[in-house]
Motif scaffolding. Structure first.
Motif, PDB file in Angstrom:
ATOM      1  N   ARG A 136       6.036  21.951 -22.178  1.00 55.49           N
ATOM      2  CA  ARG A 136       4.937  21.048 -22.506  1.00 55.49           C
ATOM      3  C   ARG A 136       4.869  19.857 -21.567  1.00 55.49           C
ATOM      4  O   ARG A 136       3.780  19.435 -21.154  1.00 55.49           O
ATOM      5  N   GLU A 137       6.013  19.299 -21.195  1.00 55.83           N
ATOM      6  CA  GLU A 137       6.018  18.103 -20.355  1.00 55.83           C
ATOM      7  C   GLU A 137       5.406  18.384 -18.981  1.00 55.83           C
ATOM      8  O   GLU A 137       4.627  17.577 -18.446  1.00 55.83           O
ATOM      9  N   PHE A 138       5.751  19.526 -18.386  1.00 53.21           N
ATOM     10  CA  PHE A 138       5.198  19.865 -17.073  1.00 53.21           C
ATOM     11  C   PHE A 138       3.706  20.204 -17.184  1.00 53.21           C
ATOM     12  O   PHE A 138       2.917  19.847 -16.299  1.00 53.21           O
ATOM     13  N   ASP A 139       3.332  20.885 -18.247  1.00 55.17           N
ATOM     14  CA  ASP A 139       1.906  21.191 -18.448  1.00 55.17           C
ATOM     15  C   ASP A 139       1.092  19.903 -18.582  1.00 55.17           C
ATOM     16  O   ASP A 139      -0.018  19.781 -18.022  1.00 55.17           O
ATOM     17  N   ALA A 140       1.630  18.935 -19.319  1.00 54.67           N
ATOM     18  CA  ALA A 140       0.931  17.660 -19.503  1.00 54.67           C
ATOM     19  C   ALA A 140       0.786  16.919 -18.180  1.00 54.67           C
ATOM     20  O   ALA A 140      -0.257  16.289 -17.901  1.00 54.67           O
ATOM     21  N   LEU A 141       1.817  17.015 -17.335  1.00 57.56           N
ATOM     22  CA  LEU A 141       1.769  16.341 -16.032  1.00 57.56           C
ATOM     23  C   LEU A 141       0.682  16.961 -15.150  1.00 57.56           C
ATOM     24  O   LEU A 141      -0.071  16.244 -14.458  1.00 57.56           O
ATOM     25  N   ALA A 142       0.553  18.276 -15.148  1.00 56.98           N
ATOM     26  CA  ALA A 142      -0.494  18.933 -14.351  1.00 56.98           C
ATOM     27  C   ALA A 142      -1.884  18.544 -14.850  1.00 56.98           C
ATOM     28  O   ALA A 142      -2.803  18.275 -14.049  1.00 56.98           O
ATOM     29  N   ARG A 143      -2.064  18.525 -16.173  1.00 51.95           N
ATOM     30  CA  ARG A 143      -3.367  18.131 -16.710  1.00 51.95           C
ATOM     31  C   ARG A 143      -3.701  16.678 -16.369  1.00 51.95           C
ATOM     32  O   ARG A 143      -4.860  16.326 -16.077  1.00 51.95           O
TER      33      ARG A 143
END
Length: 484
Positions: free
Chosen positions: A26-33
């Motif tokens: 989730r943390e990496f996905d949030a960073l990309a978004r």
């Protein structure tokens, strides 16, 4: 550093963080978004690059899970380890022929910054990129790169935190396995202690305290709950072994030399044991901090060895010393007497008419006579006299140096009476007497064998004169006779 060396370093760093091909987080996905939203692009990704491909740890927009490394725009960031911006990829000679430009997802605008991990020496090694992409051309701004660089810092922090958590988990697992191994070894050691009747001990020099394993408590016959009786440890060793043990410990403390010794031992329940104790110095930073060692109950082994030694030295029929043991003791006492300036006597005994007992009554009767002779030589009046059976019907005695010529004379009379034995079997009666030859150590400078030969000469002089009497060897002739 060459390009190949740099590439090898980057791939090694990527492998160490174990992030490649892991499930979405989730943390990496949030960073990309966040990157996509802040820069207003249709696509974004957190990309890791291995030797053959680029793999997206997080992605937004129409991007495949991974692509070949060769035509990827992120490869330029990875290999240069510097930010890369492209206004219109279709017009850029570096990327115009890339199938990601000419085909899906029809990349035009691209901005990417390196993402790295920090090494133990402080260097930052690039393992991938944080990038935004769009299918429409646009001019990048300095603000775009600033935002991406700051977001890349967050990506690196996430990677580092994840790596630390991974290493912590691995360390915890190693610790768990180590604890399990130590517990297993502890149980195995307790089993070994029990099977070997042994235990380990440690004396801390600074605190003056002693610790025992369970096996040591068992040897002392003390409950573990009672604790180590530090002030009473030496009391379990009777003298003179207590002093010998303490002296050995002090030598180890003073010289550092280890020791191993067998000693008598008395348990808390008053039972005798034989123990083997070892001791050596424990060092820390080159300084002695403790004494460590092992104690083992060797009582059964000791008794068995003593039994074997006794059997090797004892005549099986009479229980007296055998020929070899008699000669050994004779030589030892002869050396002691001469060292002290004293004189001792040796008596050689030959039974008269013994062959007739064997012939008339049988060997069982003859064996009974030999046992009776041995029993009489063990009487209290002969205390301190060392007796042995040399073979057949021949016996010998070493008389203590406390018996001089005057004191020995009445004892010889008593001995001749004791050697006068009647035996019977199946209604037949036979009489056996003993003839004695006497030799004094003052008549020779030789060894025990020489002294026995002199006693033998005196014995046969007595037999020729009258059986059942005694004769003393004086020198080359016999001028002193004792008769019974």
């Amino acid at each position: 550093m060459t390009d190949n060396q740099r590439e090898s370093l980057r791939q090694k760093a990527l492998a160490e963080i174990a992030l490649l091909d892991t499930p979405p987080e989730r943390e990496f996905d949030a960073l990309a978004r966040l990157a996509q939203r802040m820069l207003g692009t249709s696509m974004s990704s957190v990309t890791l690059i291995d030797p053959e491909r680029q793999w997206f740890k997080a992605r937004c927009g129409p991007l495949a899970p991974w692509t070949e490394r060769g035509p990827a725009l992120c490869t330029a960031v990875f290999e240069s380890e510097a930010p890369v911006t492209v206004s219109d990829a279709s017009l850029d000679p570096r990327f115009g022929d890339s199938r990601f430009v000419t085909g899906e997802p029809h990349i035009r605008f691209y901005a990417g910054v390196p993402v790295g991990v920090r090494q133990a020496n402080g260097d930052n090694v690039t393992i991938g990129t944080l990038c935004v992409l769009d299918d429409k051309p646009r001019e990048p701004t300095d603000e775009d790169l600033t935002v991406l660089s700051e977001l890349a810092c967050l990506a690196e922090a996430l990677i580092e935190a994840r790596a630390v958590a991974l290493w912590a988990a691995e360390a915890a697992e190693r610790q768990r396995l180590a604890v399990e191994r130590l517990e297993r070894e502890r149980r195995q050691f307790k089993q070994a202690e029990h099977m070997a009747d042994m235990g380990s001990w440690r004396y801390d020099i600074a605190s003056n305290t002693t610790s025992w394993s369970d096996g040591v408590f068992a040897i002392h016959e003390l409950p573990i709950s009672a604790g180590v009786p530090t002030a009473e440890i030496l009391n379990f060793f009777p003298e003179p072994d207590r002093t010998a043990f303490l002296d050995a410990v002090m030598r180890t403390l003073n010289t550092g030399e280890p020791f191993e010794m067998d000693t008598d031992f008395m348990t808390a329940k008053g039972r005798w044991r034989r123990v083997r104790v070892s001791c050596e110095i424990e060092l820390s930073k080159g300084q002695p901090v403790a004494l460590i060692g092992v104690i083992q109950d060797v009582s059964d082994r000791h008794l068995m060895e003593e039994t074997l030694r006794r059997q090797a030295r004892t005549d099986s029929l009479t229980g007296l010393a055998n020929r070899a043991e008699f000669y050994r003791v004779l030589d030892a006492r002869l050396r002691e007497a001469r060292s002290a300036g004293n004189e001792l006597a040796v008596l050689l005994i030959d039974l008269d008419r013994f062959k007739g007992v064997n012939d008339a009554l049988g060997h069982a009767a003859g064996d009974d006579v030999l046992r009776k002779v041995a029993d009489r030589l063990r009487q209290p009046c002969y205390e301190g006299w060392f007796s042995g059976r040399l073979g057949g019907d021949e016996f010998a005695i070493v008389v203590p140096t406390s018996f001089d010529h005057r004191r020995l004379s009445p004892m010889i009379d008593r001995l001749l009476r004791d050697l006068d034995i009647l035996t019977s079997m199946a209604g037949h009666i036979a009489r056996v007497t003993g003839t004695v030859g006497i030799a004094w150590s003052g008549t020779t400078d030789g060894d025990g064998d020489t002294l026995l030969r002199q006693a033998d000469a005196a014995l046969y002089t007595a037999k020729r004169a009258r059986k059942g009497t005694a004769q003393t060897y004086i020198s080359s002739s016999f001028i002193d006779g004792l008769t019974g």
